[in-house]
Design a protein around this motif. Structure first.
Motif, PDB file in Angstrom:
ATOM      1  N   PHE A  45      -6.981  -2.459  14.589  1.00 28.75           N
ATOM      2  CA  PHE A  45      -6.301  -3.318  13.625  1.00 28.75           C
ATOM      3  C   PHE A  45      -7.123  -3.502  12.359  1.00 28.75           C
ATOM      4  N   PHE A  46      -8.426  -3.485  12.516  1.00 26.41           N
ATOM      5  CA  PHE A  46      -9.270  -3.832  11.382  1.00 26.41           C
ATOM      6  C   PHE A  46     -10.332  -2.779  11.159  1.00 26.41           C
ATOM      7  N   ASP A  99     -14.711 -13.573  13.705  1.00 26.13           N
ATOM      8  CA  ASP A  99     -13.457 -14.316  13.610  1.00 26.13           C
ATOM      9  C   ASP A  99     -12.809 -14.357  15.000  1.00 26.13           C
ATOM     10  N   PHE A 131     -10.023 -15.417  15.990  1.00 27.57           N
ATOM     11  CA  PHE A 131      -8.586 -15.137  16.029  1.00 27.57           C
ATOM     12  C   PHE A 131      -8.327 -13.642  15.990  1.00 27.57           C
ATOM     13  N   ARG A 132      -9.076 -12.956  15.156  1.00 30.81           N
ATOM     14  CA  ARG A 132      -8.928 -11.501  15.121  1.00 30.81           C
ATOM     15  C   ARG A 132      -9.445 -10.886  16.412  1.00 30.81           C
ATOM     16  N   ILE A 157      -6.611 -11.045  18.796  1.00 32.23           N
ATOM     17  CA  ILE A 157      -5.607  -9.993  18.630  1.00 32.23           C
ATOM     18  C   ILE A 157      -5.996  -8.764  19.430  1.00 32.23           C
ATOM     19  N   ILE A 159      -5.882  -9.426  23.297  1.00 34.25           N
ATOM     20  CA  ILE A 159      -4.524  -9.461  23.838  1.00 34.25           C
ATOM     21  C   ILE A 159      -3.892  -8.075  23.813  1.00 34.25           C
ATOM     22  N   PHE A 208      -4.515 -11.105   2.738  1.00 32.80           N
ATOM     23  CA  PHE A 208      -5.513 -10.131   2.303  1.00 32.80           C
ATOM     24  C   PHE A 208      -6.086 -10.495   0.941  1.00 32.80           C
ATOM     25  N   LEU A 244      -3.225  -2.928   9.695  1.00 34.02           N
ATOM     26  CA  LEU A 244      -3.018  -4.140  10.505  1.00 34.02           C
ATOM     27  C   LEU A 244      -1.792  -4.033  11.389  1.00 34.02           C
ATOM     28  N   GLU A 261       5.809 -11.503  18.658  1.00 31.74           N
ATOM     29  CA  GLU A 261       4.422 -11.058  18.725  1.00 31.74           C
ATOM     30  C   GLU A 261       3.955 -10.409  17.428  1.00 31.74           C
ATOM     31  N   ASN A 262       4.793  -9.630  16.797  1.00 35.37           N
ATOM     32  CA  ASN A 262       4.402  -8.977  15.546  1.00 35.37           C
ATOM     33  C   ASN A 262       4.002 -10.001  14.498  1.00 35.37           C
ATOM     34  N   PHE A 311       0.802 -12.051  15.477  1.00 38.16           N
ATOM     35  CA  PHE A 311      -0.453 -11.363  15.219  1.00 38.16           C
ATOM     36  C   PHE A 311      -0.835 -11.475  13.741  1.00 38.16           C
ATOM     37  N   LEU A 346      -2.300 -14.852  13.308  1.00 36.45           N
ATOM     38  CA  LEU A 346      -3.659 -14.855  13.870  1.00 36.45           C
ATOM     39  C   LEU A 346      -4.654 -14.146  12.961  1.00 36.45           C
ATOM     40  N   ALA A 347      -4.199 -13.073  12.342  1.00 40.57           N
ATOM     41  CA  ALA A 347      -5.101 -12.270  11.519  1.00 40.57           C
ATOM     42  C   ALA A 347      -5.675 -13.067  10.346  1.00 40.57           C
ATOM     43  N   PHE A 348      -4.956 -14.106   9.945  1.00 40.01           N
ATOM     44  CA  PHE A 348      -5.412 -14.869   8.777  1.00 40.01           C
ATOM     45  C   PHE A 348      -5.659 -16.340   9.075  1.00 40.01           C
ATOM     46  N   LEU A 349      -5.582 -16.696  10.337  1.00 44.49           N
ATOM     47  CA  LEU A 349      -5.681 -18.117  10.696  1.00 44.49           C
ATOM     48  C   LEU A 349      -7.044 -18.710  10.331  1.00 44.49           C
ATOM     49  N   ARG A 350      -8.041 -17.863  10.231  1.00 43.57           N
ATOM     50  CA  ARG A 350      -9.366 -18.385   9.862  1.00 43.57           C
ATOM     51  C   ARG A 350      -9.360 -18.992   8.462  1.00 43.57           C
ATOM     52  N   GLN A 367      -5.964 -25.390  13.043  1.00 44.00           N
ATOM     53  CA  GLN A 367      -5.948 -24.125  13.788  1.00 44.00           C
ATOM     54  C   GLN A 367      -5.532 -24.367  15.230  1.00 44.00           C
ATOM     55  N   GLU A 389      -2.810 -13.629  27.308  1.00 38.86           N
ATOM     56  CA  GLU A 389      -2.848 -14.427  26.082  1.00 38.86           C
ATOM     57  C   GLU A 389      -3.050 -15.901  26.384  1.00 38.86           C
ATOM     58  N   TRP A 395      -6.659 -16.460  26.935  1.00 37.33           N
ATOM     59  CA  TRP A 395      -7.401 -16.431  25.676  1.00 37.33           C
ATOM     60  C   TRP A 395      -7.157 -17.704  24.864  1.00 37.33           C
ATOM     61  N   LEU A 422     -12.761 -24.464  20.191  1.00 36.37           N
ATOM     62  CA  LEU A 422     -12.500 -25.086  18.885  1.00 36.37           C
ATOM     63  C   LEU A 422     -12.766 -26.580  18.921  1.00 36.37           C
TER      64      LEU A 422
END
Lengths: 191, 191
Positions: free
Chosen positions: A146-147, A161, A163-164, A167, A170, B26, B44, B110-111, B114, B117-121, B129, B178, B181, B189
């Motif tokens: 993915f990255f 990260d 969260f990544r 991903i 999972i 991004f 991604l 799920e799409n 994800f 999740l990829a940007f949740l940080r 979060q 999941e 996780w 957290l």
DNA sequence: GGAGAATACATCGGAACCGATGTATTGCGA
DNA sequence: TCGCAATACATCGGTTCCGATGTATTCTCC
């Protein structure tokens, strides 16, 4: 002289495939009216991706117009009159064609893939079923990350990260479970 | 007297959310030009659901028009001139808003999930979060069955269609991985 | 030195999606 | 009996999506 010919390319829209496939698939078993069809589609994929009525009814019309299904009006059992939908011969053929030759995104996108799986039994040739499963297996076995750091794929452990990392965690678990199931099922199909 | 008022309801289209979220996400890190953005989005989510150029560029325009990003033209390093895209303050705010309050389908599909999740940080408040992760957890804990006999959900063991059994098998495995996780991450957290 | 891939953008048209809204009828609980 | 939920369909408008196509430059391989 025209700069280009205006063909009518009958563009296959990838996004509609799933809904139409579900309609054809459910009707292959038994005629249904729209409302019941909607309930079944909702049960199948609605918790993930609900289908609006204003999407379903036009889709039914499209399929009717294409000669894939027929309507007969019946007095409503409990409310308004129903349009009972029956798959035509062409409709059954089209369903089997779509199941035997799924588009790339039907293979890669889990939502679509599940719809294919839900009706794959309607393909009565086990070899054709195997071929479809093998396409999915091949996709899962492609190295997919993915990255990236430039061109180098990053593994889950490498970045902080959480969260990544999730991903990847999972996706890996899913992939493992499905790969296993695919291999087992392929083996049992070859008996 | 008009039968109804013609409001302009600013309908939130669920389907675009993912692509726009990815663009905003991004760009939150660093300014990029469209072509590079496309490569990252493809890395991604492209293996599952590719984004056409003719989808990306209009999306960029929409975001620009909405004041969420700005373009500056640069001479092309290797080919045509580039439009470097920079997130505005409003753009960053909008990203955080979309991450903090994802639509229902961003949670269930799920799409989309994800992508969240990829940007949740980028949501800097751990409590926010956590709240998002808990929504996903709640969704996964909802009893969801794909197939029904009337109103009674069918378990994987109950029907003999191996493909439908596969759907349940895979969905369960994914859900278990999941859920695990999510619980671990939620715990960490809260430190 | 020519072909083709990669870079980098753009537009157009057709199709599909969805939310809002409308129209009826039946059944049920307060 | 009043209202709400469920049944059962339908249309309209706005938006997004994609494939096809176009334009132009640079780099690489043969």
């Amino acid at each position: 002289m025209p700069l280009r010919e205006h063909r009518t390319p009958r563009v296959v829209r990838e996004d509609v495939a799933m809904l139409e496939l579900a309609i054809l698939g459910f009707l292959y078993d038994t005629p249904l009216h729209g409302y019941e069809l909607r309930k079944r589609i909702t049960a199948l994929t609605g918790h993930v991706r609900p289908i609006a009525e204003s999407t379903l009814y036009p889709a039914i019309k499209r399929l009717e117009k294409a000669g894939l299904l027929e309507r007969t009006t019946e007095p409503g059992a409990v409310a308004a009159p129903r349009h009972v939908l029956t798959l035509t011969g062409a409709g059954g053929q089209e369903l089997r064609r779509r199941l035997a030759e799924p588009g790339r995104r039907d293979i890669t996108d889990e939502n679509r893939w599940f719809t294919v799986l839900a009706f794959l039994r309607h393909l009565d040739d086990p070899a054709a079923q195997s071929a479809v499963l093998r396409r999915r297996l091949a996709f899962l076995e492609e190295p997919a990350s993915f990255f990236y750091d430039g061109d180098r794929p990053l593994s889950a452990e490498e970045f902080d990260d959480p969260f990544r990392r999730g991903i990847l965690t999972i996706a890996r678990a899913t992939s493992r479970a499905e790969t296993r199931w695919l291999r087992e099922t392929l083996a049992s199909l070859e008996d």
